[in-house]
Design an enzyme around this catalytic site. Sequence first.
Site, mmCIF file in Angstrom:
data_model
loop_
_atom_site.group_PDB
_atom_site.id
_atom_site.type_symbol
_atom_site.label_atom_id
_atom_site.label_comp_id
_atom_site.label_asym_id
_atom_site.label_seq_id
_atom_site.Cartn_x
_atom_site.Cartn_y
_atom_site.Cartn_z
ATOM 1 N N TYR A 131 0.681 -1.105 0.224
ATOM 2 C CA TYR A 131 0.027 0.019 -0.127
ATOM 3 C C TYR A 131 0.827 1.249 -0.017
ATOM 4 C CZ TYR A 131 -0.083 0.133 5.171
ATOM 5 O OH TYR A 131 -0.179 0.066 6.664
ATOM 6 N N GLU A 132 0.211 2.416 -0.231
ATOM 7 C CA GLU A 132 0.858 3.746 -0.208
ATOM 8 C C GLU A 132 1.870 3.498 -1.499
ATOM 9 O OE1 GLU A 132 -0.280 6.084 1.225
ATOM 10 O OE2 GLU A 132 -0.965 4.906 2.916
ATOM 11 N N GLY A 133 1.511 2.818 -2.526
ATOM 12 C CA GLY A 133 2.331 2.744 -3.869
ATOM 13 C C GLY A 133 3.206 1.497 -3.516
#
Lengths: 598, 598
Positions: free
Chosen positions: B441-443
């Site tokens: 997550y968060e890229g």
Amino acid sequence: MPRYKAPLEDFRFLYNEFLDLSACAGMTSMEEATPDIFEAVLTEGARISEERLQPLNAIGDEIGCKFNEADGSVTMPDGFVDAYKDYAGAGWTGLTADPEYGGQGLPVFLGLAMSEMINAANASFAAYPGLTLGAYEVLHRYGTEEQKKRYLPKMVSGQWGGTMNLTEPQCGTDLGLIRTRAEPRDDGSYVVTGTKIWISAGEHDMVENNIHLVLARTPGAPAGTRGISLFLVPKFLVDENGNPGERNGVKCTGLEKKMGIKSSATCEMQYTAAKGYLVGEENRGLAAMFTMMNAARLVTGIQGLGMASAAYQAAVDFARERLQGRSLAGARYPDKPADPIIVHPDVRRMLLESKAFVEGARALGLYTGVQLELELRHPDEQVRQRAGYWVALMTPIIKAYFTDMGSEVANLSMQVHGGAGYVRDTGVEQFVRDVRITQIYEGTNGIQALDLVGRKLVGNSGENLKAFFEPVQAFVAEHAENDALACYIKPLEDAAGLLQETTATVYSKMSSDPEEAGAASVDYLRMFALTAMAYMWARQAVVAHGQLEKGRGRAAFYQSKLDTARFFMTRMLPDTLSLGERVRAGAGPVMTPSDEEF
Amino acid sequence: MPRYKAPLEDFRFLYNEFLDLSACAGMTSMEEATPDIFEAVLTEGARISEERLQPLNAIGDEIGCKFNEADGSVTMPDGFVDAYKDYAGAGWTGLTADPEYGGQGLPVFLGLAMSEMINAANASFAAYPGLTLGAYEVLHRYGTEEQKKRYLPKMVSGQWGGTMNLTEPQCGTDLGLIRTRAEPRDDGSYVVTGTKIWISAGEHDMVENNIHLVLARTPGAPAGTRGISLFLVPKFLVDENGNPGERNGVKCTGLEKKMGIKSSATCEMQYTAAKGYLVGEENRGLAAMFTMMNAARLVTGIQGLGMASAAYQAAVDFARERLQGRSLAGARYPDKPADPIIVHPDVRRMLLESKAFVEGARALGLYTGVQLELELRHPDEQVRQRAGYWVALMTPIIKAYFTDMGSEVANLSMQVHGGAGYVRDTGVEQFVRDVRITQIYEGTNGIQALDLVGRKLVGNSGENLKAFFEPVQAFVAEHAENDALACYIKPLEDAAGLLQETTATVYSKMSSDPEEAGAASVDYLRMFALTAMAYMWARQAVVAHGQLEKGRGRAAFYQSKLDTARFFMTRMLPDTLSLGERVRAGAGPVMTPSDEEF
């Protein structure tokens, strides 16, 4: 949910074009092993794996095994009992077993393909026949004629299961600490009392009887590992006609709650004055059990490979379907709102690392399977011995490397999936959880590395090593002049050279300080594994290159072999450089810190 | 279950001896940041993490969040609501927030220590204040004065939560595909309609109101990422006095079933003609959201570090307590039935890899935190800019490397535990499951690597790179003559040299072929991370060496820093060699295979 398709094209390539089965010619196990039989085993094995076992994989994870406190029974998830009935009914439990006890007597290297497929489809399910086969092997080798006649036929038919009982609450790796007691009775049997933990398939409702092989101490046995004997303890006592009767004093007292393989019943087993029978000689139990452990280690490696294979397929499917972003080189599918993520270099890297592992490991596993078949059944002792060197050397490597990479590939598949991989629906996170145990059980991978460095490297006066280096050197020499193959041969040659050098370093250091062996072991094993993989990829490349030159079709398949070989050589094999540096650093940096510094 | 002890001694070392805080002198955030305040924050932060949050970690995993279909509400596991009340009540939610809105205004690098501790203790819990802080930061920077006054005070006090709504079913990484619509109304507000998925903390019962930041398209907005605006959509509409009133048209329609962080509510959110307010300029929503994403990426790295820290502690405890086998050099504890496994070289290797990561990453995280503080609040623009170069460069590196290693260390801890790590009782497998999301997550970490190579490497005319290489070279030059430090300085110098060379290679290759960037990105990021870690370890070694020479006590602590630095340099940093080879292999092996070959 993942759709599993057994990799039949690759199996056919390996069996028909890659492996040299001429060495096995004339062996009894090969009499029935015609190409037709191979094909039938592969396609039927694929069918039951894809259609019967895979659909139960997610259900099994969701429901798990249920322990019934009242009677100590264990209930399998819906569908498992029927699937097992079909599996055993079709003869799969006896595929490689001795025809004298009802088996089909097919070569073990064919069994490995089946093992890969059922583990890819449903690793929890695969554990049950796997354990029965392990117990079968111990009894087949160490049991008396009478024991074999009484127990083996129904284990081979799958009506009965088998288990191995080693671990106790106070000991896992160090079996010298075992406390379970076995006291002799006048009738030649023993009274077995003690607690065993982490017993896979210890209790379940897919078989009519369960044959437990149990390590225990007899009164007055020497301390440590030299005082351990092996006992056969059936769940139901068996009369001379082979019929189960009275319930024995063994029961399951609980199931472990685990991270994964939730339909593999991991039992705590309580032996309360259970009736047991000595298998093999007194105090020689560990040696007998290790026979089983060695076969089990190879199969554990194949489990890692199987799950990696399934996880890789799921990643490829997702990468083809998921539209997201554009190729860095400009839209590749301009008519779609975005390109499928398979166009992105780093997604391809993850897929290629997975593919290069899966296909290289499949080749190495089957190649080793052929050697194992030769070791077990070849009429010529010298052939048996030499094949045995290869198997001895490769067993810890395959167990550790295949399972480490099994986890790695499952995690790569999750990474390709992104957030979709972290939620349960896609089934990918189950692979990550299920495969993780393979790095731990049947001896942790650290123990495998110690086995390689401490036993296999020094054992058999260096013959183990020769069994690897000699064919590699001969192969390199054979193809050294072919420029078209240089991009596969040269990296192999370099890696083998570095491995030999590193072997010499480790060998000389550990002779003065045993801790050097331990400190080098895991990195050394990985370096050996990568070199063995390079050998397999170079061999596959040579075959593929030859077939392309002949131009008989399937060009895309052979081209893919060449491309994957090149990827392996240029982007995975270079890890050996760092591993060499780590090994050279020696034990100092590892042993210098005091126990209190951590 | 793991016993978590916050690493206060290491934090004190880093804040008091390692970090150079003189650059921050005179900044407003430092006015209250006396050594006493640091100590109070650390010890009180440790207390609430160890005593209130950690005991809920396993319970949270077992119970998870419950979705109530009838009203779309989400119930937190037992104990979470009370713990959150204590947490917010003690002022932790406003630790680094602007005093104008009720925050304590302490420097962000102090907040990072707290972030590590709460993530080590209970990563699911930590997500909630983490997201609120992220939403606070966006509003603080892009909100109107009126928006800030209305929403920020109760977010800072923790009475209200905040969320970020990016992903939709058809798009994760590629936000250009967003379909949620926002239509303007006469009163200046918007009508927001659409479905968002994977919204962390989207709905739960620990806060009175939830302030959603939502990416959406206005009518006629340009296609792709240039047509995305940011909207504030409160769960309950807020009147001008800041009191929540009418329920807005947003509700949770389901929770994801995930591999881990089961008490972090991952919601599907349905926006049905919800009232929303534009934040910042129209069509500039992505830029505003990326402010939050950058801070969130740093904190995501710290999550990985926090869980690694806790997993490492569990491994050390187990390795000291578990008796198994004997030291290869002969019994070290002959009075015991076996030696504790901490005597075995490979167990020590696993512990040292974990320790070297955890302490090196802690140093790198806090060092970067100081730069971030300078970037955000230093009065001199040049200082802000230069600090910003370091932060821009290190953000993707910290996010990807810390989370990759978070998973690695959690898995090493499981491996040290053996079978005990695979069963749920020890709590180690929860770390493995929980930390895994941080790589996604968060890229995803692949996206981080693309950010590094595609944006940060070429961005700011090379100033980002200079912000790293110049201080490293100055540091190397400063200590080059000191023989006692050579074993720390020389490897850093070599690694930095190789990194520069590799940077030049990547830079020149990608200018002619953008796919070279993608193919090199992940390996290049790892090489950069290892070199940055080497810098941190060399700096720690210099400090520790100096303190030992002064002989003022705590010799064991400083000696451990030196030993761990040596381990890092000799047994982890050499991975840069292989990474260099992989990068040099270029895009060819990755891009040559056709999409059909997989």
